[in-house]
Motif scaffolding. Structure first.
Motif, mmCIF file in Angstrom:
data_model
loop_
_atom_site.group_PDB
_atom_site.id
_atom_site.type_symbol
_atom_site.label_atom_id
_atom_site.label_comp_id
_atom_site.label_asym_id
_atom_site.label_seq_id
_atom_site.Cartn_x
_atom_site.Cartn_y
_atom_site.Cartn_z
ATOM 1 N N LYS A 57 -61.143 -21.140 17.715
ATOM 2 C CA LYS A 57 -61.037 -20.237 18.863
ATOM 3 C C LYS A 57 -61.862 -18.974 18.595
ATOM 4 O O LYS A 57 -61.991 -18.519 17.457
ATOM 5 C CB LYS A 57 -59.573 -19.825 19.099
ATOM 6 C CG LYS A 57 -58.593 -20.956 19.210
ATOM 7 C CD LYS A 57 -57.228 -20.443 19.632
ATOM 8 C CE LYS A 57 -56.629 -19.451 18.662
ATOM 9 N NZ LYS A 57 -56.208 -20.070 17.393
ATOM 10 N N ARG A 58 -62.416 -18.422 19.678
ATOM 11 C CA ARG A 58 -63.081 -17.131 19.550
ATOM 12 C C ARG A 58 -62.036 -16.033 19.375
ATOM 13 O O ARG A 58 -60.918 -16.148 19.868
ATOM 14 C CB ARG A 58 -63.898 -16.825 20.803
ATOM 15 C CG ARG A 58 -65.095 -17.724 21.024
ATOM 16 C CD ARG A 58 -65.791 -17.303 22.311
ATOM 17 N NE ARG A 58 -66.854 -18.226 22.677
ATOM 18 C CZ ARG A 58 -67.534 -18.164 23.812
ATOM 19 N NH1 ARG A 58 -67.223 -17.226 24.700
ATOM 20 N NH2 ARG A 58 -68.494 -19.032 24.078
ATOM 21 N N GLU A 99 -60.752 -18.179 27.938
ATOM 22 C CA GLU A 99 -60.523 -18.014 26.491
ATOM 23 C C GLU A 99 -59.058 -17.691 26.212
ATOM 24 O O GLU A 99 -58.473 -18.166 25.226
ATOM 25 C CB GLU A 99 -61.424 -16.899 25.946
ATOM 26 C CG GLU A 99 -61.581 -16.930 24.436
ATOM 27 C CD GLU A 99 -62.195 -18.229 23.925
ATOM 28 O OE1 GLU A 99 -61.687 -18.729 22.891
ATOM 29 O OE2 GLU A 99 -63.150 -18.741 24.528
#
Length: 821
Positions: free
Chosen positions: A282-283, A318
């Motif tokens: 994940k960012r 996100e």
């Protein structure tokens, strides 16, 4: 042994369950299993067991169940609870919910087949209408009623079929075809006799005089990876093996089987891809995203649905990925609902990068067999932990659902129109979440008035995200006055000078452009210059849309299609002109203006195939295309890095729709389309073409002022008794005879007024008063939110049943649309 009975949900539009007896010879039966049951004189339908009990019906003799189709339940108790809620709330039959819920491959019903009687010898007494059917059956051996209608060109050939049966010219049979078949594939491995290096060397020596067989064996060993893998029994599929060999290698393969060098066996493979894929981490969330993420989790801790109001390109997806990851870590399933199939293409590739083969996709572009396999995978809890899908995904058999995300929650595409059940997937998702004790997140840049009202009254937790990711500014909006441009004669086709100049600049800078026109086809209609005649659909009261690519006129309501007229059918003049413009016309004009640019169109006509969306989106993402022209499909959450300009070609069409939600839908559409511009690394621009620049909705979009828009809408809706202050119900009556439906609608409206008083409006004709040869009338009921919805629906149903009990109105069809959008 006590008698056992089952109440069964059958796929018929009747407001009841059907009770059957269970013969002792059948295996154990349980709630949620499918059964095959007799229905009517000789029909057989598959249904789902709703309840098992020992209560014998008092007023009729029960028929026995024919067959139990499952070894274990296919539909779970919570699913049946949801079906019942949908049936009650949306005023439809459980059987209609059943039809919508199960993939077609899991629904079975007997099909009537007609067979030619070879002993029939009285052809000379038959009419000319009958002979073609008999000739067809003699040739094809058997046929269904649909096939017979097709070859005769009749809408209904039942009368002719009845005549043929009475004269013993044909036989009738009822059969239940199995729709879903498990996919199996043939695999090969070395036989036990050659599973050692010495034995394998002997096989090589024996095959020295058969070089083609030897080459095939060597190819097999290479495909296993190495000699050791082959000796250990690694398998290769027939498809893989023959793909690497010369044509007609099947004969050599059969020889290797005969010589006991290879052995074969059939194995279930399935249609879904569960191969391992590389995944990425994940960012890290930005500070604004992290704050929103924390507030969402606080809302979940309060057991409230959460509305995430985040501007376009603020990074909502996100945040969704982080929430899904949390759910998976807690061993819970996630459902990610999208309004359009087009959106699943981009979202799937993005989620696949994070969740690999734990991600499943479910929508109507998948085959029936693929959807059945997704259903079975969830039921058996094998692979999928995340499902991305459109509204029908709410019916899947989740066993441990922990999170539901409804992205673009404002979209009217979440509402099912026809056929019943006319449910709203967003609202059903909230009920589904409550039944599973799952968290529900509604996300959008342009909330629906109802959702934002629920958030402002603390029914939902409101989380706001008003900063674009990486600080990118919202696009600059240029309002272009088309009325003034036409008066000054400076339009280029349907493009204002402002739009043309910015398109030239974007193309020069090798940037991409999206052009939005919410009407497909070349032109909305053709018109005769001499007498103003307009081609109309023979089945509906609408003009036919001109499609230049196929040189056809198409009714967008019933699908009726005819070749384009070359002369006026009223006065014979050849002066037929296209009026207005659709996506086909824009595509033609753009290609003429910018012949060097790569141009594509994304609308219903270009995306009918399973891969239609993926191909267009992939080409645009890769830079093969410079300009994408589309309908509302291009407005919904698509993310393209290089788009610097969006052109909205006609904002007025939506604003002038006769609908109390017209301004809301217009604001949402215009803001969403605008959000496609400048999404990465740069501020974009939006040219909004309108003939009324002073319209308040244009001003709200220009200033990105949702709060003032919401306040204005709320004030109007309270004044005129619309949602969120009142519940709406449309009652739509239809009949082939306009006089009959008018009289029935007037009588039903009078009956309802006697109960509900001034809450009843109508009846009145809808904007399109005849569709598919049925005349329509509509009654509107507005009921206060504080009133009992259940009582109101009960009274509506009682009055409809009372009306239909009159023989005069027996064939009037009545549909109830609760919470129309």
């Amino acid at each position: 042994m006590s008698e056992i009975f089952v109440d069964v949900v059958l796929p018929v539009p009747l407001q009841r369950l059907f009770t059957y007896s269970v013969p002792n010879s059948l295996p154990k039966i349980a709630q949620g299993m499918r059964v095959l049951a007799p229905f009517g004189k000789n029909k057989q339908l598959s249904g789902v067991v709703y309840e098992v009990h020992s209560r014998r019906p008092q007023h009729y003799e029960t028929k026995p169940i024919i067959l139990v189709l499952d070894e274990k339940p296919l539909v779970l108790p919570l699913q049946l609870e949801l079906w019942k809620w949908i049936s009650d709330y949306y005023q439809c039959a459980m059987g209609e919910v059943y039809r919508a819920a199960l993939p077609s491959g899991l629904k079975m019903e007997s099909e009537t087949r007609f067979y030619f009687n070879p002993d029939f010898g009285a052809e000379d007494v038959l009419s000319d209408r009958v002979v073609p059917i008999l000739d067809y059956l003699a040739k094809e051996k058997s046929s269904s009623i649909t096939e017979i209608n097709k070859i005769t060109g009749l809408k209904n050939s039942h009368a002719i079929i009845k005549q043929l049966i009475e004269q013993n010219a044909i036989f009738v049979d009822e059969r239940v075809p199995e729709k879903f078949r498990i996919k199996k594939e043939m695999f090969f491995s070395l036989s036990e006799a050659v599973r050692s290096e010495a034995a394998l060397n002997d096989a090589f020596d024996r095959l020295a005089k058969a070089p083609k067989q030897l080459n095939l064996l060597m190819t097999f060993i290479q495909q296993t990876g190495n000699l050791t893998s082959a000796i250990k029994g690694k398998e290769i599929s027939r498809k893989e093996l023959l793909a690497q060999t010369e044509p007609n290698a099947s004969a050599q393969l059969n020889e290797l089987l005969k010589k006991d060098v290879l052995v074969q066996h059939e194995r279930e493979t399935g249609r879904l891809d569960f191969s391992e894929t590389a995944t990425v981490s994940k960012r890290v969330l930005s500070d604004c995203q992290q704050t929103a993420f924390d507030e969402i989790r606080e809302g979940f801790a309060e057991n409230r649905p959460v509305l995430l109001h985040g501007v376009t390109s603020s990074g909502k997806t996100e945040i969704y990925i982080h929430l899904i990851d949390d759910a998976i870590k807690n061993n819970r399933q996630s459902l990610y609902l999208l309004p359009e199939i087009a959106l699943t293409t981009q979202i799937t590739s993005r989620l696949k990068a994070h969740f690999g083969n734990r991600l499943g996709v479910y929508h109507s572009k998948y085959s029936d067999a693929e959807r059945v396999e997704v259903w079975n995978d969830l039921l058996s809890q094998k692979n999928y932990r995340v499902i991305v899908g459109v509204r029908s995904s709410i019916f899947l058999p989740f066993t441990n659902l922990g999170l539901i995300i409804v992205d673009e929650e404002h979209e009217s595409s979440f509402k099912q129109y026809d056929p019943a059940p006319r449910y709203h997937a967003r609202d059903v998702a909230l009920v589904l979440g409550a039944k599973h004790n799952a968290n529900v997140l509604l996300g959008t840049a342009t909330p629906s008035v109802e959702s934002y009202y629920n958030a402002s009254t603390a029914k939902y937790r409101l989380v706001e995200l008003f900063e674009r990711y990486e600080g990118i500014r919202l696009p600059q909006i240029i309002v272009a006055d088309t009325r003034d441009a036409k008066r000054r004669k400076i339009m280029t086709e349907n493009f204002t000078p402002e739009l043309v100049e910015r398109m030239k600049k974007a193309l020069k800078n090798r940037e991409q452009i999206i052009l939005f026109q919410n009407r497909r086809g070349f032109a909305p209609y053709l018109e005769c210059n001499m007498c103003a005649w307009v081609p109309k659909c023979v089945h509906c009261d609408v003009s036919m849309t001109y499609h230049k690519n196929s040189e056809s006129l198409v009714c967008h309501y019933c699908g009726y299609t005819i070749p384009t007229h070359t002369v006026c059918q009223a006065c014979g003049s050849p002066a037929l002109n296209a009026r207005g413009f659709g996506t086909e016309k824009i595509e033609e004009d753009v290609k003429a203006l910018f012949p060097e640019a790569g141009v594509a169109r994304m609308d219903y006509d270009t995306t009918r195939s399973k891969t239609g969306y993926e191909r267009i989106i992939a080409d645009f993402e890769s830079g093969k295309l410079d300009i994408l022209i589309g309908t509302q499909m291009v407005s919904k959450g698509l993310d393209f890095d290089r788009v610097s300009l969006v052109g909205i070609l006609n904002a007025d069409t939506m604003l002038n729709t006769p609908d109390f939600r017209a301004f809301e839908k217009s604001f949402q559409m215009l803001a969403q389309v605008s959000g496609r511009a400048g999404r990465k690394n740069r501020q974009g621009a939006v040219v909004l073409q309108t003939g009324n620049p002073a319209h308040p909705v244009i001003s709200y979009v220009y200033h990105n002022n949702y709060s003032d828009f919401f306040a204005q809408q709320l004030e109007e809706r309270e004044q005129y008794k619309y949602p969120p202050f009142y519940r709406l119900t449309f009652i739509v009556l239809k009949h082939r005879n306009g006089g009959v439906v008018n009289q029935a609608a007037n009588q039903l409206a009078a009956m309802l007024r006697a109960v509900f008083g001034a809450r009843v409006s109508g009846p009145q004709e809808p904007p399109v008063k005849r569709i598919n040869d049925y005349h329509l009338q509509r009654i509107l009921l507005k009921v206060e939110r504080t009133a009992s919805a259940h009582k109101a629906k009960t009274l509506i149903r009682e009055n409809i049943n009372l009306l239909l009990s009159n023989e005069r109105w027996r064939y009037v069809s009545i549909a109830i649309d609760v919470d129309p959008v």
